[in-house]
Write an enzyme that holds these catalytic residues in place. Structure first.
Site, short mmCIF file in Angstrom:
data_model
loop_
_atom_site.label_atom_id
_atom_site.label_comp_id
_atom_site.label_asym_id
_atom_site.label_seq_id
_atom_site.Cartn_x
_atom_site.Cartn_y
_atom_site.Cartn_z
N ARG A 374 0.83 -1.21 0.00
CA ARG A 374 0.00 0.00 0.00
C ARG A 374 0.86 1.26 0.00
O ARG A 374 0.39 2.35 -0.34
CB ARG A 374 -0.94 0.00 1.21
CG ARG A 374 -2.00 1.07 1.15
CD ARG A 374 -3.17 0.80 2.08
NE ARG A 374 -2.77 0.52 3.44
CZ ARG A 374 -3.59 0.09 4.39
NH1 ARG A 374 -4.85 -0.14 4.10
NH2 ARG A 374 -3.17 -0.13 5.61
N VAL A 496 -10.01 1.50 -3.79
CA VAL A 496 -9.38 0.20 -3.56
C VAL A 496 -8.34 0.26 -2.42
O VAL A 496 -7.93 1.33 -1.99
CB VAL A 496 -8.73 -0.34 -4.84
CG1 VAL A 496 -9.77 -0.53 -5.92
CG2 VAL A 496 -7.64 0.60 -5.35
N GLU A 497 -7.92 -0.92 -1.99
CA GLU A 497 -6.98 -1.10 -0.88
C GLU A 497 -7.46 -0.37 0.38
O GLU A 497 -6.68 0.26 1.10
CB GLU A 497 -5.56 -0.64 -1.27
CG GLU A 497 -4.89 -1.56 -2.27
CD GLU A 497 -3.43 -1.24 -2.50
OE1 GLU A 497 -2.87 -0.42 -1.74
OE2 GLU A 497 -2.85 -1.82 -3.42
N GLY A 498 -8.73 -0.45 0.63
CA GLY A 498 -9.34 0.25 1.75
C GLY A 498 -9.90 1.57 1.28
O GLY A 498 -9.15 2.45 0.86
#
Length: 818
Positions: A374, A496-498
């Site tokens: 991330r 995305v990715e949280g």
């Protein structure tokens, strides 16, 4: 005399607290002052009695623990919410780094500048100058996004052949084994040409089977899969998100049951897997599926634990029953993304990543890898996008004219250009510093959340500003539009990715408060210790340290607020000193407000997401200020770059100030709000937004080629070739600036003020009047064509806008009619 000695004692204890002296030091200072004061007649028996009543219970461990700490500990355990295993895994994942210094209220700026500046190896630089340049030149983004809705096959093959999907894989398995910084530079350059291209390359090098295998795979798994992934023989995807579990990934309903089944003609213990996933990047073209699911072992075939928890496995996508190949269509940035399903698919236990012993360890594996991934992919893609549209907007603003002047000279446009330039500088600084931390061996989970959130938000804001500057040029899609796809796709990185709402309101401060605070994690850990005496001793030590820490931040905050932080130490005494001082002041305020918020809200702070978000904003913007200051120092403190540093620091510190003010205004008690305002802002808010004069300087930087502008353009694809719109526009900017003196010469000699268009006619006029030579006239006429290419937009035959089935049907109708 008593008043003088009492005030003196308060001052001495405040100094000791400011410098975070130990309890014994403070006790010694108090005793020494009392002794001297007694001989001077300032103190008597009553003073000593008061001192002993306070000091003895706090100094004698047995008394303190029994009568003070024990009841506090009991109350603490009642109000502290329980932490799930998934929350514990998330908290434990990764490491703390510079953000912990900022959180603790006493950042050591010299320590910051001692971190090495990340650099590329010769091999990494050659890859960027070679294969990355080549693949950028190969891609027609309009063809890929509008006509093919995919990368052309020759581009796919080039990516495989040149190991673009193997940047994280070690050389022993045939990979490139690039540093995190190198991966970031590659992704930035790819993004500057096409977000479709960078998305496809970024995912396999982020959270995916390759990274999980390298960290946790068995030798057999590594030896089989990693060389095939490195060569492009296998295309991986990782399936985590389910329809019922998006940001709350730990709630996935997909499951695997340990059972016996037939495999290659033999009965073996394996897994019966059932899943329904969506939003899975590369799923439609993947050959191997990384799958996250909840493992169940009802018959105890693996262990006594009936529900081991989240587990990760590798599933070949050509297995019977695996559904894959359909696609989602993410906002006209058609990277391969789609659903995958499977029902009662039986696989042996050695399909678990890491083998059977890693059963139930999937969530820990994922959050540890995500703390690194991330920090790289989305921040790098965002930074590449920001820098590209900043340069493009600056060039366009200098070339495009309205009201007889470049639109970049209009103050409204300058305001947008300044933000673009400032974001380009600070986002690049943040991603460079953060990937540098990864290359130092850190797994910065809090930092990765900070830059994922803020850089994707800066990208969205930058895209909006660029669209405002370009006007009609930005909204007309076509082969000559370099903004439209990025504008459409901006929400993808946000999601995305949280999702960013989750990241800001829960993750940044939620993890930061526990991981970065020097005592909270220990206090929480004491609640889980079964031995009461040991638990009390651990809590006692942590709480006493916590009290001293809070008192120190109280003193530091008051002192720096009342003095404007004028006496705070800074590593440099130049124009940047004020930013170091103000950041130190807000760092102390963050540490103090964290403890106040914990005390006021207790266990409910976990649910006070907007309070957490503001505390997280304080930490985040302080980190961005740190990265900006570090970049300026790493690049040699070049004075010509100073306006970019000043704008970035002023903007980020202004946001710090706003977050702090909003935090105070939302405290539940009016007296507390009044006290905090007096303490933190005794003379009003000290930070002002960047001035118009400063923003004018930043706007100019984007519109005129210079070394400062070149540094903003690092790892942006600016090659002047037919398929690179931004590169061609860069050349046009240089050409326009080169012929402006010729244009002015014609206007001056003819005694007229001509508009800066139809330059071919101006050239002819100058040639006929003997003002220009033939070569000069040809130069002016050539620039007119390039200028029109920049400002014109695409138009289409209506049939050309039909896509997919409609386009094929239309073609068939034309054929039949013919």
């Amino acid at each position: 005399m008593t008043l003088i000695f009492t005030l003196g004692l308060i001052v001495l204890l405040s100094i000791a607290s400011y410098h975070r002296a130990s309890w014994n030091t403070a006790l010694g200072v108090s005793i020494a002052t009392l002794v001297i004061g007694t001989f001077a007649g300032a103190f008597g028996a009553i003073s000593w009695l008061i001192f002993l009543i306070i000091a003895v219970p706090l100094s004698v461990t047995g008394i303190r623990q029994q009568y003070i700490i024990k009841p506090i500990f009991a109350m603490f355990k009642k109000v502290t919410p329980t932490m799930s295993e998934t929350e514990k895994s998330a908290i434990d994942a990764g490491t703390t780094w510079w953000e912990a210094d900022l959180f603790c209220g006493r950042p050591d700026w010299n320590k910051l500048h001692q971190y090495p500046m990340p650099k590329l190896t010769i091999e990494e630089q050659a890859f960027i100058d070679g294969p990355v340049e080549v693949v950028c030149s190969m891609l027609d983004d309009w063809e890929a996004t509008h006509e093919l809705t995919d990368l052309p096959q020759d581009v796919w093959q080039y990516l495989k052949d040149n190991k673009f999907f193997a940047m994280i894989i070690k050389k022993e398995y045939g990979g490139l084994q690039f540093s995190a910084f190198a991966q970031s530079c590659v992704l930035q350059k790819l993004t500057s040409k096409s977000t479709l291209l960078s998305s496809i390359v970024g995912v396999p090098n982020s959270l995916g089977p390759g990274e999980l295998l390298q960290h946790y795979g068995t030798k057999e798994q590594k030896d089989h899969y990693l060389p095939r992934l490195a060569s492009g023989q296998e295309i991986p995807c990782f399936a985590l998100t389910s329809p019922e579990a998006g940001s709350d990934a730990s709630a996935i309903p997909d499951y695997g049951v340990v059972c016996k089944g037939m495999w290659e003609g033999e009965e073996v213990i394996g897994l019966s897997l059932t899943w329904n996933k969506r939003y899975i990047t590369l799923a439609p073209v993947a050959t191997v599926l990384g799958l996250a699911f909840k493992l169940q072992d009802p018959d105890g075939l693996l262990s006594d634990v009936k529900e081991p928890g989240i587990t990760c496995a590798l599933i070949p996508t050509d297995m019977p029953g695996v559904e894959i190949g359909r696609r989602h269509f993410p906002l006209n940035v058609p990277f391969q993304n789609g659903p995958t399903r499977g029902k009662d698919i039986f696989v042996p236990l050695d399909y678990i990543i890491g083998g059977p012993e890693m059963a139930g360890q999937g969530w820990r594996m994922l959050v540890e890898c995500l703390s690194v991934g991330r920090a790289i992919t989305l921040p790098s893609n965002s930074t590449g996008g920001i820098k590209t549209i900043a340069l493009a907007s600056g060039a366009y603003s200098r070339i495009r004219r309205q009201f007889r002047l470049p639109i970049g000279q209009m103050e409204g446009v300058e305001e947008s250009l300044a933000k673009l330039a400032g974001y380009a500088y600070s986002s690049d600084a943040a991603v460079s510093m953060s990937t540098g931390a990864v290359d130092l061996g850190e797994k910065p989970s809090v930092v990765s959340a900070i830059i994922k959130y803020h850089l994707t938000e800066q990208m969205r804001d930058s895209t909006n500003h660029a669209m405002d500057v370009h006007g009609g040029k930005g909204i007309m899609l076509g082969p000559n539009n370099y903004l439209g796809r990025g504008y459409q796709g901006a929400p993808i990185a946000i999601t995305v990715e949280g999702a960013n709402i989750l990241t800001r309101n829960m993750i940044i401060y939620g993890q930061g408060a526990i991981r970065c605070h020097p005592f909270v994690l220990t206090e929480l850990g004491a609640c889980a210790i079964e031995d009461r005496e040991e638990a009390l001793a651990v809590f006692d030590k942590a709480l006493m340290g916590h009290i001293g820490f809070t008192m120190s931040n109280l003193v530091r905050t008051k002192w720096m607020s009342f003095t404007g932080a004028r006496f705070a130490t800074t590593p440099f005494k130049d124009e940047t000193a004020e930013f170091y001082r103000t950041a130190s002041r807000f760092s102390a305020s963050l540490a103090l407000m964290s403890d106040i918020s914990m005390a006021v809200f207790g266990g409910s702070l976990k649910r006070k997401e907007r309070i957490s978000a503001r505390l997280g904003d304080l930490l985040s913007y302080l980190y961005l200020v740190s990265a900006t200051l570090k970049r300026y120092n790493d690049e040699g403190r070049k004075k010509e770059d100073l306006p970019l540093v000043q704008w970035s620091c002023q903007d980020h510190l202004y946001h710090c100030q706003r977050a702090l003010a909003d935090l105070i205004n939302n405290m539940p008690s009016a007296p507390l709000r009044a006290a905090l305002k007096l303490m933190l802002f005794p003379f009003g808010r000290p930070v002002r937004k960047p001035t118009d004069k400063l923003e004018h300087k930043l706007a100019q930087i984007l519109q005129v080629p210079s070394e400062t502008r070149n540094r903003l353009a690092s790892y942006v694809y600016l090659t002047n070739e037919p398929l690179n719109l931004v590169g061609r526009q860069e050349q046009t900017l240089k050409d326009v600036l080169a012929v402006e003196p010729l244009f002015d010469k014609v206007c001056r000699e003819k005694g007229v003020k001509l508009p800066f268009f139809q330059l071919d006619k101006v050239a002819q006029m100058g040639l006929e009047a003997g003002i220009l030579t033939q070569a000069e006239a040809d130069q002016l006429a050539s620039v007119e064509k390039a200028r029109l290419d920049v400002i014109n937009v695409d138009d289409f035959d209506p049939a050309d806008l039909l896509a997919g089935k409609a386009a094929r049907n239309n073609t068939a109708k034309k054929a039949n009619a013919a």
